[in-house]
Design an enzyme around this catalytic site. Structure first.
Site, PDB file in Angstrom:
ATOM      1  CD  GLU A   7      -2.888  -1.241   2.302  1.00  0.00           C
ATOM      2  OE1 GLU A   7      -4.066  -1.627   2.134  1.00  0.00           O
ATOM      3  OE2 GLU A   7      -2.418  -0.976   3.414  1.00  0.00           O
ATOM      4  N   GLY A  45     -12.687  -3.962   1.255  1.00  0.00           N
ATOM      5  CA  GLY A  45     -13.705  -4.856   0.730  1.00  0.00           C
ATOM      6  C   GLY A  45     -14.961  -4.083   0.390  1.00  0.00           C
ATOM      7  CG  MET A  52      -9.254  -4.951   8.770  1.00  0.00           C
ATOM      8  SD  MET A  52      -8.311  -6.489   8.662  1.00  0.00           S
ATOM      9  CE  MET A  52      -8.068  -6.856  10.405  1.00  0.00           C
ATOM     10  CD  GLU A  53      -5.667  -1.378   8.238  1.00  0.00           C
ATOM     11  OE1 GLU A  53      -5.497  -2.573   8.516  1.00  0.00           O
ATOM     12  OE2 GLU A  53      -6.162  -0.998   7.146  1.00  0.00           O
ATOM     13  CG  ASP A  75     -12.046  -8.263  -0.716  1.00  0.00           C
ATOM     14  OD1 ASP A  75     -13.053  -8.404  -0.003  1.00  0.00           O
ATOM     15  OD2 ASP A  75     -11.009  -7.676  -0.316  1.00  0.00           O
TER      16      ASP A  75
END
Length: 224
Positions: free
Chosen positions: A12, A78, A168-169, A192
């Site tokens: 990333e 996602g 998640m962040e 995804d």
């Protein structure tokens, strides 16, 4: 003006680091920070690792030690919204946690259920996406310590938060920026669709999606 850029994984931030000049490296509490320039703009970049705790810690260490004026979170996510496809871009105009009691968020410090991105940066990022002919949607991003690859969980997050994507962040970084009174933006590319086939799609597209977001971030730094 100094821009603090955080991505959870090497993929990333790899493209951003490759475009930087005069890079100096410093390790603090296990996190490695890279200071340098990109087109005469000052940057500090780090791989903050996965999850809310790591990203919040890394953000605060960055703020305390390198004094950025603006925080940018780049990476992948996602997709939840049916309008999104793999490699679509999501610009988060507000972020929240999907695995935290929202009554606690509202009633205890920092008394914020949602964290709101810098409006000017959001508009510029939208302009860049249009210029680059990238499919893009602006809206809510939800964050939690869970890789979502379950269609039932996907539907629940979509119904509960009307969120575009899950990761998640982002909200943890936004929370940290908020309590330090710093403007921020979160830019995510869909790797995804957070469903039962999510892990296979993620493995195939995570690098391309990471590069997609990094390209937008580099353009954003130029225009801010």
């Amino acid at each position: 003006m100094k821009y603090g850029i955080l991505g959870a994984m090497e993929s990333e931030v790899k493209m951003i680091l490759a475009h930087m000049e005069n890079v100096k490296e410093e390790k603090i509490s296990g996190f490695t920070y890279y200071q340098g320039t990109y087109k005469n703009k000052n940057l500090v970049v780090t791989e903050c690792s996965i999850g809310k705790v790591n990203s919040a810690l890394s953000s605060q260490i960055m703020i305390d030690n390198f004094k950025p004026d603006f925080i940018i979170n780049t990476g992948i996510a996602g997709g939840l919204d049916s309008r999104l496809q793999v490699l679509s871009l999501v610009i988060g105009d507000k972020l929240t946690f999907h695995d935290f009691d929202h009554n606690i968020l509202k009633n205890y410090f920092p008394y914020q259920e949602y964290f709101y991105a810098d409006e000017r940066a959001v508009k510029i990022a939208e302009e860049i996406a249009r210029d680059e002919n990238i499919h893009q949607i602006t809206g809510t991003i939800v964050t939690g310590d869970l890789f979502v690859e379950d269609s039932k969980k996907k539907d629940q997050l979509l119904n509960d938060y009307s969120a575009l994507c899950v990761e998640m962040e982002g909200a943890a970084i936004a929370n940290t920026a908020f309590i330090n009174d710093l403007p921020f933006i979160v830019v995510r590319t869909i790797s995804d669709l957070a469903d039962d086939g999510g892990s296979m799609t993620y493995d195939e597209f995570k690098v391309a999606a990471s590069d997609h977001s990094a390209k937008i971030v580099l353009n954003l730094v130029e225009r801010l």
